[in-house]
Motif scaffolding. Structure first.
Motif, PDB file in Angstrom:
ATOM      1  N   LEU A 101     -37.633 -52.462 -19.723  1.00 55.78           N
ATOM      2  CA  LEU A 101     -38.591 -52.347 -20.820  1.00 55.78           C
ATOM      3  C   LEU A 101     -37.916 -52.709 -22.143  1.00 55.78           C
ATOM      4  CD1 LEU A 101     -40.217 -48.918 -19.862  1.00 55.78           C
ATOM      5  CD2 LEU A 101     -40.924 -51.204 -19.149  1.00 55.78           C
ATOM      6  N   ILE A 102     -38.615 -53.504 -22.958  1.00 54.37           N
ATOM      7  CA  ILE A 102     -38.113 -53.879 -24.276  1.00 54.37           C
ATOM      8  C   ILE A 102     -39.111 -53.383 -25.320  1.00 54.37           C
ATOM      9  CG2 ILE A 102     -37.324 -55.756 -25.769  1.00 54.37           C
ATOM     10  CD1 ILE A 102     -37.034 -57.503 -23.277  1.00 54.37           C
ATOM     11  N   GLY A 103     -38.614 -52.654 -26.320  1.00 50.40           N
ATOM     12  CA  GLY A 103     -39.527 -52.122 -27.338  1.00 50.40           C
ATOM     13  C   GLY A 103     -38.833 -51.829 -28.653  1.00 50.40           C
ATOM     14  N   ILE A 104     -39.597 -51.293 -29.584  1.00 51.55           N
ATOM     15  CA  ILE A 104     -39.093 -50.991 -30.912  1.00 51.55           C
ATOM     16  C   ILE A 104     -38.254 -49.712 -30.903  1.00 51.55           C
ATOM     17  CG2 ILE A 104     -40.954 -52.166 -32.138  1.00 51.55           C
ATOM     18  CD1 ILE A 104     -42.382 -49.496 -32.368  1.00 51.55           C
ATOM     19  N   ASN A 105     -37.720 -49.357 -32.057  1.00 50.13           N
ATOM     20  CA  ASN A 105     -36.897 -48.159 -32.188  1.00 50.13           C
ATOM     21  C   ASN A 105     -37.572 -46.924 -31.608  1.00 50.13           C
ATOM     22  OD1 ASN A 105     -34.603 -49.134 -33.320  1.00 50.13           O
ATOM     23  ND2 ASN A 105     -35.069 -48.537 -35.412  1.00 50.13           N
ATOM     24  N   LEU A 135     -46.311 -48.350 -47.272  1.00 52.70           N
ATOM     25  CA  LEU A 135     -45.772 -49.707 -47.187  1.00 52.70           C
ATOM     26  C   LEU A 135     -44.553 -49.858 -48.092  1.00 52.70           C
ATOM     27  CD1 LEU A 135     -46.487 -52.357 -45.716  1.00 52.70           C
ATOM     28  CD2 LEU A 135     -47.663 -53.084 -47.794  1.00 52.70           C
ATOM     29  N   SER A 136     -44.616 -49.271 -49.272  1.00 49.00           N
ATOM     30  CA  SER A 136     -43.483 -49.325 -50.192  1.00 49.00           C
ATOM     31  C   SER A 136     -42.269 -48.611 -49.618  1.00 49.00           C
ATOM     32  CB  SER A 136     -43.882 -48.699 -51.535  1.00 49.00           C
ATOM     33  OG  SER A 136     -42.769 -48.614 -52.401  1.00 49.00           O
ATOM     34  N   TRP A 137     -42.477 -47.426 -49.063  1.00 52.75           N
ATOM     35  CA  TRP A 137     -41.364 -46.695 -48.432  1.00 52.75           C
ATOM     36  C   TRP A 137     -40.797 -47.487 -47.261  1.00 52.75           C
ATOM     37  CZ3 TRP A 137     -44.633 -41.585 -48.011  1.00 52.75           C
ATOM     38  CH2 TRP A 137     -44.813 -41.054 -49.289  1.00 52.75           C
ATOM     39  N   LEU A 138     -41.685 -48.096 -46.503  1.00 57.86           N
ATOM     40  CA  LEU A 138     -41.274 -48.892 -45.350  1.00 57.86           C
ATOM     41  C   LEU A 138     -40.386 -50.057 -45.775  1.00 57.86           C
ATOM     42  CD1 LEU A 138     -41.609 -49.130 -42.291  1.00 57.86           C
ATOM     43  CD2 LEU A 138     -43.802 -50.260 -42.671  1.00 57.86           C
ATOM     44  N   SER A 139     -40.701 -50.649 -46.914  1.00 57.31           N
ATOM     45  CA  SER A 139     -39.928 -51.804 -47.397  1.00 57.31           C
ATOM     46  C   SER A 139     -38.493 -51.424 -47.757  1.00 57.31           C
ATOM     47  CB  SER A 139     -40.614 -52.422 -48.620  1.00 57.31           C
ATOM     48  OG  SER A 139     -40.436 -51.619 -49.777  1.00 57.31           O
ATOM     49  N   LEU A 163     -39.924 -46.437 -40.484  1.00 56.78           N
ATOM     50  CA  LEU A 163     -40.087 -45.303 -41.378  1.00 56.78           C
ATOM     51  C   LEU A 163     -40.487 -44.059 -40.597  1.00 56.78           C
ATOM     52  CD1 LEU A 163     -40.350 -44.370 -44.449  1.00 56.78           C
ATOM     53  CD2 LEU A 163     -42.811 -44.760 -44.134  1.00 56.78           C
ATOM     54  N   ASP A 164     -39.692 -43.002 -40.726  1.00 57.42           N
ATOM     55  CA  ASP A 164     -40.091 -41.699 -40.207  1.00 57.42           C
ATOM     56  C   ASP A 164     -41.015 -41.095 -41.256  1.00 57.42           C
ATOM     57  OD1 ASP A 164     -40.238 -38.880 -39.683  1.00 57.42           O
ATOM     58  OD2 ASP A 164     -38.487 -39.065 -38.385  1.00 57.42           O
ATOM     59  N   THR A 165     -42.308 -41.090 -40.987  1.00 59.15           N
ATOM     60  CA  THR A 165     -43.283 -40.718 -42.009  1.00 59.15           C
ATOM     61  C   THR A 165     -43.128 -39.264 -42.447  1.00 59.15           C
ATOM     62  OG1 THR A 165     -44.925 -40.275 -40.262  1.00 59.15           O
ATOM     63  CG2 THR A 165     -44.954 -42.449 -41.292  1.00 59.15           C
ATOM     64  N   ARG A 166     -42.762 -38.384 -41.539  1.00 61.11           N
ATOM     65  CA  ARG A 166     -42.609 -36.970 -41.914  1.00 61.11           C
ATOM     66  C   ARG A 166     -41.423 -36.789 -42.857  1.00 61.11           C
ATOM     67  NH1 ARG A 166     -47.288 -34.124 -40.672  1.00 61.11           N
ATOM     68  NH2 ARG A 166     -48.249 -35.356 -39.014  1.00 61.11           N
ATOM     69  N   GLU A 167     -40.334 -37.466 -42.581  1.00 60.57           N
ATOM     70  CA  GLU A 167     -39.183 -37.390 -43.474  1.00 60.57           C
ATOM     71  C   GLU A 167     -39.517 -37.993 -44.830  1.00 60.57           C
ATOM     72  OE1 GLU A 167     -35.757 -39.160 -41.742  1.00 60.57           O
ATOM     73  OE2 GLU A 167     -35.557 -37.667 -40.151  1.00 60.57           O
ATOM     74  N   ALA A 168     -40.269 -39.089 -44.832  1.00 64.72           N
ATOM     75  CA  ALA A 168     -40.641 -39.741 -46.087  1.00 64.72           C
ATOM     76  C   ALA A 168     -41.511 -38.829 -46.939  1.00 64.72           C
ATOM     77  CB  ALA A 168     -41.375 -41.049 -45.806  1.00 64.72           C
ATOM     78  N   HIS A 214     -47.745 -41.919 -32.973  1.00 63.25           N
ATOM     79  CA  HIS A 214     -47.979 -40.522 -33.332  1.00 63.25           C
ATOM     80  C   HIS A 214     -46.913 -39.581 -32.776  1.00 63.25           C
ATOM     81  CE1 HIS A 214     -51.358 -39.412 -35.784  1.00 63.25           C
ATOM     82  NE2 HIS A 214     -52.121 -40.347 -35.235  1.00 63.25           N
ATOM     83  N   LYS A 215     -46.449 -39.854 -31.577  1.00 62.99           N
ATOM     84  CA  LYS A 215     -45.510 -38.933 -30.944  1.00 62.99           C
ATOM     85  C   LYS A 215     -44.173 -38.859 -31.668  1.00 62.99           C
ATOM     86  CE  LYS A 215     -47.294 -38.865 -26.230  1.00 62.99           C
ATOM     87  NZ  LYS A 215     -47.492 -37.400 -26.250  1.00 62.99           N
ATOM     88  N   THR A 216     -43.774 -39.957 -32.278  1.00 65.23           N
ATOM     89  CA  THR A 216     -42.488 -39.976 -32.987  1.00 65.23           C
ATOM     90  C   THR A 216     -42.656 -40.001 -34.498  1.00 65.23           C
ATOM     91  OG1 THR A 216     -42.410 -42.400 -32.871  1.00 65.23           O
ATOM     92  CG2 THR A 216     -41.363 -41.178 -31.081  1.00 65.23           C
ATOM     93  N   ASN A 217     -43.897 -40.141 -34.983  1.00 66.89           N
ATOM     94  CA  ASN A 217     -44.195 -40.250 -36.417  1.00 66.89           C
ATOM     95  C   ASN A 217     -43.550 -41.483 -37.052  1.00 66.89           C
ATOM     96  OD1 ASN A 217     -45.712 -37.768 -36.745  1.00 66.89           O
ATOM     97  ND2 ASN A 217     -43.774 -36.707 -36.422  1.00 66.89           N
ATOM     98  N   LEU A 218     -43.274 -42.500 -36.249  1.00 69.19           N
ATOM     99  CA  LEU A 218     -42.604 -43.693 -36.771  1.00 69.19           C
ATOM    100  C   LEU A 218     -43.608 -44.799 -37.100  1.00 69.19           C
ATOM    101  CD1 LEU A 218     -39.457 -44.063 -34.458  1.00 69.19           C
ATOM    102  CD2 LEU A 218     -39.639 -42.962 -36.686  1.00 69.19           C
ATOM    103  N   LEU A 219     -43.461 -45.346 -38.295  1.00 69.03           N
ATOM    104  CA  LEU A 219     -44.209 -46.520 -38.727  1.00 69.03           C
ATOM    105  C   LEU A 219     -43.229 -47.678 -38.721  1.00 69.03           C
ATOM    106  CD1 LEU A 219     -47.040 -47.350 -39.857  1.00 69.03           C
ATOM    107  CD2 LEU A 219     -46.066 -47.047 -42.142  1.00 69.03           C
ATOM    108  N   THR A 220     -43.546 -48.725 -37.963  1.00 70.70           N
ATOM    109  CA  THR A 220     -42.571 -49.780 -37.710  1.00 70.70           C
ATOM    110  C   THR A 220     -43.136 -51.154 -37.998  1.00 70.70           C
ATOM    111  OG1 THR A 220     -41.643 -48.419 -35.913  1.00 70.70           O
ATOM    112  CG2 THR A 220     -41.016 -50.741 -35.964  1.00 70.70           C
TER     113      THR A 220
END
Length: 497
Positions: free
Chosen positions: A126-130, A261-265, A272-277, A315-321
């Motif tokens: 399997l190949i995927g994102i972080n 989007l700004s935090w992601l940049s 981006l870990d949205t909860r940490e952000a 949702h499970k990891t709260n990651l925006l990628t």
């Protein structure tokens, strides 16, 4: 003679400029182990798929492997059927994180079964994102010890520089700003290819230079960057705008999508870990958590095929990628104050954690909740105690609430009914905001059944009357629209000062 597009490739697996990532040997070794599943994860643009394909080629396994992609509808049908098959050989599934929850759960169970049965005739890669593998492990916690998990991170400048050197040799040229490009690429092989290609194009080099001496390419990095961004703008600006404004532009709202989007940049890997952000940006906590917790962020992405191609939220990891390194490069070079105005916002700097705080007696909760819901629908940040219970828990309640009414909300909406003066908590809240009456920060809502003379002091400032006998929805809509107009005026004046 070698063409430029064959050397610095903007897509596909590099030939002349392939550089092994740090994890290449582990990937190559893992592919040779019969039956044992593999999960290869990491940010976009760092060569995960190229790494796999090159390793398969070197091992002579290309013809024996089935390559599938979760981006292709026909492939997804086959992926969902795999668990019912026997002896499938080696199957590589790219972008597996794009499968729906049911599909990922099936894969998780399948990998576990293959490991338990020691099935040497079936191997799933399997190949995927972080952290994509984390969701599979959550479905089957003991899966972690049954598969090989390899994280491919962003590469270092030395490897990027090696890529550029290979391209220079193939084209017989020397790029004067090679070191600067290796830094500009920020660990992305894909962006290094694009930047080098642009440098060669500006120098007029489209095939191998024929002279014995290498062609000197003296194009400046700013010139390269400007042209690359110019070419990316027609595709990515509309998508950045559509994400930043959500499904409907709320001009005076807190712009939660734009901030995401700004935090992601500003992240290292476009993850981006949205909860940490949110924890780091308290003034945006309420509005950002609202679009996440209510599913608005997921809906915005899922309902737009173009946005979905670029951005993934788990949702499970709260990651925006970000899934396209070119898009990440594009938003990293946005001037955010200008971009905010271009897409329709008054600004992106917000004073206070909340735009409004509601103060009311428990008997009037229906009115408070109605106002809260209407204002939140406009992406306005509102403090409403019921919505904050999980944050208040285990905190000193008075210490938690006092700053909100004292200073960290722009306006306090006070629901003055005959219940208000006799409640302990409304007394506490009013003690903390009463000094703000002279600061044009308190907005009274007078209930028509309050005894005459009881609220004379509050009549010194403008307010609104709520008629208990009147139509509830009409009055809530009216009051919320007045509140929004007040906020709009405040934002407009604040941004012109």
């Amino acid at each position: 003679m070698t063409r430029l597009d064959e050397v610095f490739k903007k897509s596909g697996v590099p030939t002349h400029t392939f550089v092994e990532p740090a994890e290449y040997i582990r990937v190559k070794s893992g592919l040779q182990v019969p039956g044992r599943g593999m999960i290869i994860e990491g940010p976009s643009g760092i060569g995960k798929t190229s790494c796999i394909k090159r390793a398969l080629d070197e091992l002579g396994l290309v013809e024996t492997v089935l390559m599938l992609s979760a981006r292709k509808a026909d492939d997804v049908v086959l992926i969902n059927e795999l668990p019912a098959m026997k002896g499938v050989g080696t199957v590589i599934i790219d972008d597996f994180h794009r499968l729906d929850e049911g599909g990922r759960r099936k894969l998780s169970d399948y990998l576990k079964i293959l490991a338990d049965e020691e099935d040497g005739a079936s191997k799933i890669v399997l190949i995927g994102i972080n952290r994509a593998g984390q969701t599979l492990v959550e479905y089957s916690p003991d899966l972690l010890h049954r598969v090989e998990v390899i994280r491919v991170g962003r590469t270092n400048q030395e490897r990027i520089r090696s890529l550029i050197s290979l391209g220079e040799s193939a084209l017989n040229c020397r790029i004067s700003v090679a070191d600067e490009i290796s830094e500009e690429a920020e660990g992305s092989f894909a962006m290094a290819q694009i930047l080098c290609s642009e440098a060669c194009l500006q120098a007029g080099l489209i095939i191998t230079h024929e002279d014995k001496s290498p062609l000197a390419i003296d194009i400046s990095l700013p010139a390269i960057r400007e042209k690359v961004l110019e070419e990316l703008n027609p595709r990515f600006f509309p998508l950045a705008r559509d994400f930043a404004t959500g499904k409907k532009l709320r001009r005076e709202g807190r712009a939660p999508y734009l901030h995401l989007l700004s935090w992601l940049s500003r992240t290292n890997e476009g993850v981006l870990d949205t909860r940490e952000a949110v924890a780091r940006n308290g003034e945006m906590k309420a509005s950002v958590l609202q679009v996440i917790d209510k599913g608005h962020l997921s809906a915005l992405i899922d309902d737009s095929d173009s946005i979905k191609e670029l951005i993934h939220f788990e949702h499970k990891t709260n990651l925006l990628t970000i899934e396209d390194p070119k898009f990440l490069y594009f938003i990293r070079h946005l001037i955010w104050t200008n971009f905010a105005r271009q897409v329709g916002y008054s600004g992106i700097m917000f004073r206070g954690d909340y735009d409004f705080a509601l103060s009311f007696a428990g008997q009037d909760r229906e009115v408070a909740e109605g106002l809260f819901n209407k204002l939140q629908d406009r992406e306005v940040s509102v403090f409403y105690d019921k919505n904050e219970q999980h944050r208040i828990l285990a905190n000193d309640v008075e210490e938690y609430l006092a700053p909100i009414y004292r200073s960290s909300s722009l306006f306090v909406i006070v629901l003055y009914s005959h219940h208000y003066p006799v409640k302990i908590w409304t007394k506490f809240e009013s003690d903390n905001f009463k000094h703000r009456f002279g600061e044009n920060c308190i907005i009274p809502i007078w209930f028509n059944d309050a005894p005459a003379g009881m609220l004379d002091e509050t009549r010194k400032v403008g307010g609104i009357t709520f008629d208990r006998a009147g139509d509830f929805e009409t009055q809530i809509n009216y009051i919320s629209s007045i509140m929004y107009a007040k906020l709009e005026e405040f934002r407009r004046n604040e941004n012109t000062d």
